[in-house]
Every structure is written in structure tokens, then in C-alpha cells.
Design a protein around this motif. Structure first.
Motif, PDB file in Angstrom:
ATOM      1  N   SER A  49       0.245  60.928  -9.983  1.00  0.00           N
ATOM      2  CA  SER A  49       1.648  60.735 -10.359  1.00  0.00           C
ATOM      3  C   SER A  49       2.101  59.286 -10.192  1.00  0.00           C
ATOM      4  CB  SER A  49       2.556  61.656  -9.526  1.00  0.00           C
ATOM      5  OG  SER A  49       2.622  61.220  -8.178  1.00  0.00           O
ATOM      6  N   ILE A  50       1.382  58.527  -9.343  1.00  0.00           N
ATOM      7  CA  ILE A  50       1.734  57.113  -9.169  1.00  0.00           C
ATOM      8  C   ILE A  50       0.715  56.198  -9.864  1.00  0.00           C
ATOM      9  CG2 ILE A  50       2.983  57.514  -7.015  1.00  0.00           C
ATOM     10  CD1 ILE A  50       0.548  56.527  -5.477  1.00  0.00           C
ATOM     11  N   GLY A  51      -0.057  56.791 -10.760  1.00  0.00           N
ATOM     12  CA  GLY A  51      -0.936  55.997 -11.617  1.00  0.00           C
ATOM     13  C   GLY A  51      -2.301  55.675 -11.059  1.00  0.00           C
ATOM     14  N   TYR A  70       3.560  52.977  -0.850  1.00  0.00           N
ATOM     15  CA  TYR A  70       4.532  53.857  -1.517  1.00  0.00           C
ATOM     16  C   TYR A  70       5.787  54.011  -0.652  1.00  0.00           C
ATOM     17  CZ  TYR A  70       6.493  58.133  -3.562  1.00  0.00           C
ATOM     18  OH  TYR A  70       7.338  59.064  -4.124  1.00  0.00           O
ATOM     19  N   ILE A  71       5.582  54.142   0.660  1.00  0.00           N
ATOM     20  CA  ILE A  71       6.719  54.274   1.586  1.00  0.00           C
ATOM     21  C   ILE A  71       7.592  53.020   1.546  1.00  0.00           C
ATOM     22  CG2 ILE A  71       7.347  54.412   4.035  1.00  0.00           C
ATOM     23  CD1 ILE A  71       4.813  56.166   4.396  1.00  0.00           C
ATOM     24  N   ASN A  72       6.944  51.846   1.557  1.00  0.00           N
ATOM     25  CA  ASN A  72       7.695  50.585   1.517  1.00  0.00           C
ATOM     26  C   ASN A  72       8.419  50.397   0.193  1.00  0.00           C
ATOM     27  OD1 ASN A  72       6.799  49.916   4.081  1.00  0.00           O
ATOM     28  ND2 ASN A  72       5.022  48.777   3.330  1.00  0.00           N
ATOM     29  N   ASP A  73       7.712  50.682  -0.912  1.00  0.00           N
ATOM     30  CA  ASP A  73       8.300  50.484  -2.242  1.00  0.00           C
ATOM     31  C   ASP A  73       9.501  51.389  -2.492  1.00  0.00           C
ATOM     32  OD1 ASP A  73       6.367  48.610  -2.679  1.00  0.00           O
ATOM     33  OD2 ASP A  73       5.090  49.878  -3.934  1.00  0.00           O
ATOM     34  N   ASN A  74       9.502  52.556  -1.853  1.00  0.00           N
ATOM     35  CA  ASN A  74      10.575  53.525  -2.095  1.00  0.00           C
ATOM     36  C   ASN A  74      11.567  53.622  -0.935  1.00  0.00           C
ATOM     37  OD1 ASN A  74       9.825  55.198  -4.756  1.00  0.00           O
ATOM     38  ND2 ASN A  74       7.919  54.732  -3.668  1.00  0.00           N
TER      39      ASN A  74
END
Length: 320
Positions: A49-51, A70-74
Motif C-alpha cells: 500500500s505504500i509502494g 512511515y511513522i515520521n512521514d505521517n
């Protein structure tokens, strides 16, 4: 505490049907993971789902880094508790929790790898985190393949105890307590061996991130000296080449990170993992000594706290 030691130990998780520990009336339901190739279906779906290309296996370490990014980006870090992660829908599908500890991501991914499933049939692994105990009402989920109940739930003595602060602190000895125990040399070895102490990490060990580490006392020996127990008694500890003098032990409490480091070394087979029966026996043997030592320290600290409180009150009443 010593009279009811069997009920205080947290266990490592086990595969199969779920059971709840002593004193907990809440039932924990287990859900068997489905696997899509090398990884679980929830993990594969998250990565795709995240490529990410999941055709080839992605290592547990790399997936942990991917989730960290992913945690940092979101912006999923809990503003009030920086070490906690607020799981969105995607992360919840993997971990099944609203919040997780950031430093536990790597361990929580272990069940999502097909290659680890056989090991999960043999051992117990801790499924709930220390910080989640309040939310879960301290209900530890135990998954077990086959188990017969006798007079309710009896702790499986042969399974491994979880390497978490709640367990380790029951058999952790500070320097001053070791010195107290050394006064009775006849019982000293029996009490100290198989307990945990804290020492400074080897500065030449670049893999050790913490300034101190927890080590298991494996043995001891007495050498001739000047009747100074700090010098005369040497402790043989795990993952340390040289023998350790009592003076080298730490007087401070250990940290969550140091306990996690101990857990990782045990998982890699660098030192023996204690069973519930072994940890319980050692905790019973040390309970009275640890309790007396703690009370003595608190009574010593109490007058200082009273004086500090009086001084603050005096300053408020007579400000200059």
C-alpha cells in the motif's frame, strides 16, 4: 510478594489458543495470521500500500526502518509521549493496537515472518508492552497450543519468563545490596549467582549503544587481598571477558533500553534465558533482602525530603 511469586511473573507469548494469567477475568482472543509468501497478509498489504515491492523478502530490520519512516512521514508520534506511536488504520492492521512503543516495532514484527512460526510453537514471547498495561488492564495475552486447566490457571513453570523490567527488578542487585550480602559469605554465592547486576559497557564494543548493560552473574571467586570485599570478591558475569569487582557494579536503577538490550542478547543465544520456575525461585530467595535494602534506603532518604519540603515552605513564608 514472595508468598505469591507465581502470579507476578509475565510470560513470553506462545502459539495456539489464548489464555489469561492469574487474577485476570478478561478473556483474550487470538487470531491466527494468514501468510502471503514470506510475510503475513497484513504486513504484505501494508508494504504494497505504500509502494514497496514484496516479490522478494524484505528483512525484519529493513521493515522496521520502513515503518519508522512511515511513522515520521505521517506524524504518528504521540505528542505527550515521544516513545509512543499512535497507530493509524494501516499500522493497526499489523499490530492490532491503538498505540505501540517505538522501540518495540522490531520485536512486534517477528510474528509476521513465516520463517519464525516454528519457533513460536516452542517458546513463549511477551505479547503486551509495559506501557500498554493500563489500557489493557494488565491483562497479558498468553497463546498456548495445548494446556489443561487445574484449579483455574497454573503458571507453566517450564516456559520462559519475559525479559521486561517488572521481572528483572525482582532479581536485580545494586552495588550496596551486594556489599550487604557479602557480609554473610556463607550464603553470598547462592544469593548472587543467577541474579542480574548493572555494569559499565565495554567502551571498545561499538555494537553496545547504552553506557551501561545488565549482565547475569554466572559465578564468583574470592582472591587473597587486604580484606576489602570490593577487591577480594570477583564476579563472573555474562558477555564480559574480565571478572568484575563489586566496586564496578552500579548503584542506579536500570533503564528500559538496557532491559531491551538484555532481551536481544538472550534471543541471540548470547546468554541463558530463565524459565518461570528459575526466576521465581531466585526472586523468592532475594525478596527479603531486596525489600529490607529498599526500606533502609527510603528511610535514609525520608529526612532529606522532609528538610527539603520544610525549606520550600519557609522560603514561601519568608521570601527575600
Amino acid at each position: 510478594m514472595a508468598g505469591n511469586a507465581a502470579s507476578i511473573f509475565w510470560l513470553e507469548e506462545y502459539s495456539g489458543k489464548s489464555l489469561t494469567p492469574v487474577g485476570s477475568k478478561r478473556k483474550a482472543k487470538s487470531k491466527k495470521l494468514e501468510f502471503n509468501g514470506w510475510g503475513s497478509k497484513p504486513l504484505i498489504e501494508f508494504l504494497e500500500s505504500i509502494g514497496k515491492d514484496t516479490t522478494e523478502k524484505i528483512s525484519q530490520h529493513d521493515v522496521s526502518d520502513i515503518i519508522g519512516k512511515y511513522i515520521n512521514d505521517n506524524n504518528l508520534t504521540n505528542p505527550a509521549k515521544k516513545k509512543r506511536v499512535l497507530c493509524d488504520e494501516r499500522l493497526y492492521s499489523i499490530f492490532g493496537r491503538k498505540t505501540i512503543s517505538r522501540i518495540k516495532v522490531y520485536d512486534l514484527l517477528e510474528t509476521h515472518y513465516l520463517e519464525n512460526q516454528d519457533a513460536w510453537d516452542d517458546d513463549f514471547f511477551f505479547s503486551s508492552e509495559e506501557e500498554n498495561l493500563g489500557e489493557e488492564k494488565k491483562c497479558l495475552r498468553l497463546e498456548k497450543k495445548t494446556y489443561q486447566k487445574k484449579r483455574g490457571f497454573e503458571t507453566p513453570k517450564s516456559c520462559f519468563a519475559a525479559i521486561i523490567p517488572e521481572n528483572i527488578k525482582l532479581v536485580y542487585l545494586k552495588k550496596s545490596l551486594v556489599l550487604d550480602l557479602s557480609k554473610d559469605f556463607g550464603s553470598f554465592e547462592a544469593k548472587v549467582v543467577d541474579s542480574f547486576v548493572r555494569i559499565k559497557s565495554d567502551p571498545n564494543n561499538f555494537l553496545q549503544k547504552n553506557s551501561h548493560q545488565l549482565v547475569l552473574v554466572k559465578g564468583m571467586k574470592k582472591v587473597s587481598g587486604n580484606n576489602d570485599v570490593n577487591e577480594d570478591i570477583l564476579l563472573q558475569v555474562s558477555n564480559f571477558v574480565k571478572d568484575v569487582r563489586i566496586a564496578m557494579l552500579s548503584e542506579d536503577d536500570f533503564s528500559q533500553e538496557e532491559c531491551e538490550d538484555l532481551h536481544q542478547r538472550m534471543k541471540k543465544g548470547l546468554l541463558k534465558r530463565p524459565t518461570v520456575a528459575e526466576l521465581e525461585a531466585k526472586a523468592r530467595a532475594l525478596h527479603e533482602d531486596i525489600t529490607k535494602h529498599w526500606l533502609a534506603a527510603e528511610l535514609t532518604l525520608l529526612p532529606k525530603l522532609i528538610d527539603r519540603a520544610n525549606e520550600k515552605g519557609w522560603r514561601r513564608e519568608y521570601p527575600f
